[in-house]
Write a protein that holds these residues in place. Structure first.
Motif, mmCIF file in Angstrom:
data_model
loop_
_atom_site.group_PDB
_atom_site.id
_atom_site.type_symbol
_atom_site.label_atom_id
_atom_site.label_comp_id
_atom_site.label_asym_id
_atom_site.label_seq_id
_atom_site.Cartn_x
_atom_site.Cartn_y
_atom_site.Cartn_z
ATOM 1 N N UNK A 68 -14.394 6.214 16.967
ATOM 2 C CA UNK A 68 -13.808 7.395 16.278
ATOM 3 C C UNK A 68 -12.291 7.732 16.549
ATOM 4 N N UNK A 69 -11.784 7.712 15.024
ATOM 5 C CA UNK A 69 -10.460 8.356 14.560
ATOM 6 C C UNK A 69 -10.973 9.407 14.038
ATOM 7 N N UNK A 70 -11.910 9.667 13.940
ATOM 8 C CA UNK A 70 -11.528 10.496 12.294
ATOM 9 C C UNK A 70 -11.383 10.799 11.541
ATOM 10 N N UNK A 71 -11.392 11.221 9.948
ATOM 11 C CA UNK A 71 -11.525 11.047 8.420
ATOM 12 C C UNK A 71 -10.254 10.093 8.389
ATOM 13 N N UNK A 72 -10.134 9.078 7.610
ATOM 14 C CA UNK A 72 -9.050 8.553 7.211
ATOM 15 C C UNK A 72 -7.981 9.292 6.222
ATOM 16 N N UNK A 73 -6.824 8.510 6.413
ATOM 17 C CA UNK A 73 -5.793 10.120 6.050
ATOM 18 C C UNK A 73 -5.645 9.424 4.371
ATOM 19 N N UNK A 74 -5.194 7.881 4.438
ATOM 20 C CA UNK A 74 -4.514 7.698 2.856
ATOM 21 C C UNK A 74 -6.456 7.653 1.938
ATOM 22 N N UNK A 75 -7.436 6.606 2.532
ATOM 23 C CA UNK A 75 -8.523 6.594 1.807
ATOM 24 C C UNK A 75 -8.542 5.657 1.440
ATOM 25 N N UNK A 76 -7.955 4.889 0.555
ATOM 26 C CA UNK A 76 -7.309 3.488 -0.075
ATOM 27 C C UNK A 76 -7.047 1.889 0.684
ATOM 28 N N UNK A 77 -7.508 1.230 0.215
ATOM 29 C CA UNK A 77 -7.032 0.119 1.324
ATOM 30 C C UNK A 77 -5.821 -0.044 1.060
ATOM 31 N N UNK A 78 -4.986 -0.842 1.465
ATOM 32 C CA UNK A 78 -3.537 -0.759 1.742
ATOM 33 C C UNK A 78 -3.000 -1.904 0.288
ATOM 34 N N UNK A 79 -2.319 -1.707 -0.159
ATOM 35 C CA UNK A 79 -1.607 -2.813 -0.890
ATOM 36 C C UNK A 79 -1.262 -4.062 -0.378
ATOM 37 N N UNK A 80 -1.542 -5.115 -1.495
ATOM 38 C CA UNK A 80 -1.003 -6.431 -0.648
ATOM 39 C C UNK A 80 -0.627 -7.401 -1.320
ATOM 40 N N UNK A 81 0.781 -7.008 -0.854
ATOM 41 C CA UNK A 81 2.171 -7.835 -1.614
ATOM 42 C C UNK A 81 2.230 -9.411 -0.709
ATOM 43 N N UNK A 82 2.650 -10.582 -1.558
ATOM 44 C CA UNK A 82 2.461 -11.864 -1.454
ATOM 45 C C UNK A 82 4.457 -12.251 -1.170
ATOM 46 N N UNK A 83 4.632 -12.965 -0.892
ATOM 47 C CA UNK A 83 6.190 -13.306 -0.767
ATOM 48 C C UNK A 83 6.267 -14.563 -0.108
ATOM 49 N N UNK A 84 5.304 -15.764 0.040
ATOM 50 C CA UNK A 84 5.317 -17.271 -0.292
ATOM 51 C C UNK A 84 6.262 -17.548 -0.506
ATOM 52 N N UNK A 85 6.765 -18.919 0.170
ATOM 53 C CA UNK A 85 7.496 -19.663 -1.003
ATOM 54 C C UNK A 85 7.323 -20.783 -2.443
ATOM 55 N N UNK A 86 8.379 -20.548 -3.234
ATOM 56 C CA UNK A 86 8.969 -21.652 -4.180
ATOM 57 C C UNK A 86 7.251 -20.650 -4.839
ATOM 58 N N UNK A 87 7.530 -18.869 -4.949
ATOM 59 C CA UNK A 87 6.666 -18.343 -6.042
ATOM 60 C C UNK A 87 7.098 -16.722 -5.715
ATOM 61 N N UNK A 88 6.822 -16.118 -7.180
ATOM 62 C CA UNK A 88 7.371 -15.126 -7.575
ATOM 63 C C UNK A 88 6.541 -14.067 -6.459
ATOM 64 N N UNK A 89 7.852 -12.521 -6.259
ATOM 65 C CA UNK A 89 6.609 -11.879 -5.408
ATOM 66 C C UNK A 89 5.126 -11.427 -6.136
ATOM 67 N N UNK A 90 4.694 -11.246 -5.903
ATOM 68 C CA UNK A 90 3.825 -11.048 -5.944
ATOM 69 C C UNK A 90 2.485 -10.129 -5.406
#
Length: 314
Positions: free
Chosen positions: A163-185
């Motif tokens: 138990x850490x109390x209520x979550x402060x942000x409340x929505x799941x994290x942003x996900x950024x892909x930075x893979x070789x030979x691909x655009x940032x997504x």
């Protein structure tokens, strides 16, 4: 029945023994397991009812551990880590060969995050390694933002919940892909908006690539069991029904049914959204109506979650 605890050391011991522990983060509570133990990882999929084709995010105590999981750390990733870690940002990077493909859902990339929640940090420090921790809920149901939500989701289990109390942000994290030979997504929107991420990267973020799988992409997700409709124009005839519940975004109108108004400030709304859905979903209503927020970048992550949790009325 579930056990709610505040004993970080005991929870770390359980994780090392291959058991599952629900842990708080600033976004939502996660169902944690040792990311190096495939048997423990498989328990996460089984308890959630989550398809094994859906990759998991590995949670780390600090950015210094990234090289243990990622085969490459491009300069753009380092800039994002410096700017936003610890915090609600997940980076998808090339996976080292020794990273279990049970964690990555067979992909040669791994999703990594350093959570900011002090209890999560304490648990990761006591544990000493990486923890997978997808949202601690049944697959596609409302994400939990309190220990009580987790206990409700897994009422028939003997899961330990830190138990850490209520979550402060409340929505799941942003996900950024930075893979070789691909655009940032930008694979998933969170409360770190796209413009802030792009400013740090120094490049535009494209949308999801067709072959790359990421968490939280199912068309139905984060959803109450009550049939839920989202609207711009208020369905006035439903206001008279005591069997209809309402979730307002600063535009509350009188109704016979139960109602909550989360206001029109995006950060505060996001922090309360899932808790409000749990509260209204528990009432056994015939229908739940959600007033849609404004169409702006600040509300993009909320719109994403509402689109997966409800049907559009108009």
């Amino acid at each position: 029945m579930p056990h709610i605890s505040i004993d970080v050391a005991d929870c770390a011991t359980r994780l090392r023994a291959g058991q599952l522990v629900a842990m708080p983060t600033e976004t939502v509570y996660g169902l944690a397991a040792d990311a190096r133990q495939d048997a423990a990882v498989q328990q996460v999929f089984a308890l959630k009812g989550r398809p094994s084709s859906n990759p998991l995010i590995v949670h780390l105590q600090s950015a210094a551990q990234v090289s243990e999981w990622a085969a490459q750390v491009p300069a753009a990733a380092q800039r994002l880590m410096d700017a936003f870690w610890p915090g609600p940002l997940t980076l998808v990077l090339p996976a080292r060969d020794e990273v279990s493909r049970a964690v990555t859902a067979g992909q040669n990339s791994v999703a990594l995050r350093v959570p900011a929640h002090p209890t999560a940090q304490a648990l990761l420090a006591a544990f000493g390694g990486g923890l997978v921790a997808p949202s601690a809920n049944r697959y596609m149901s409302i994400s939990p933002t309190s220990a009580e939500h987790v206990a409700q989701q897994f009422a028939a289990s003997d899961l330990w919940i830190l138990d850490g109390g209520p979550c402060q942000v409340g929505l799941e994290s942003s996900i950024v892909s930075l893979l070789p030979d691909d655009s940032p997504r930008l694979l998933r929107r969170g409360m770190l908006d796209q413009a802030r991420l792009e400013a740090v990267i120094g490049a535009a973020l494209e949308g999801k690539a067709g072959s790359l799988r990421a968490p939280g992409q199912h068309h139905r997700h984060y959803a109450p069991s009550t049939p839920t409709l989202a609207f711009v124009q208020t369905p006035a005839e439903a206001l008279a029904s005591p069997r209809c519940g309402w979730l307002w975004c600063g535009g509350a109108q009188p109704s016979q049914g139960p109602a909550l108004d989360l206001g029109d400030e995006p950060q505060a709304y996001a922090a309360q959204l899932y808790a409000a859905l749990y509260q209204l979903d528990a009432l056994g209503l015939e229908r739940l109506y959600i007033q849609l927020p404004p169409q702006s970048e600040a509300w993009a992550a909320v719109h994403d979650r509402l689109a997966r949790a409800s049907q559009r009325l108009d």
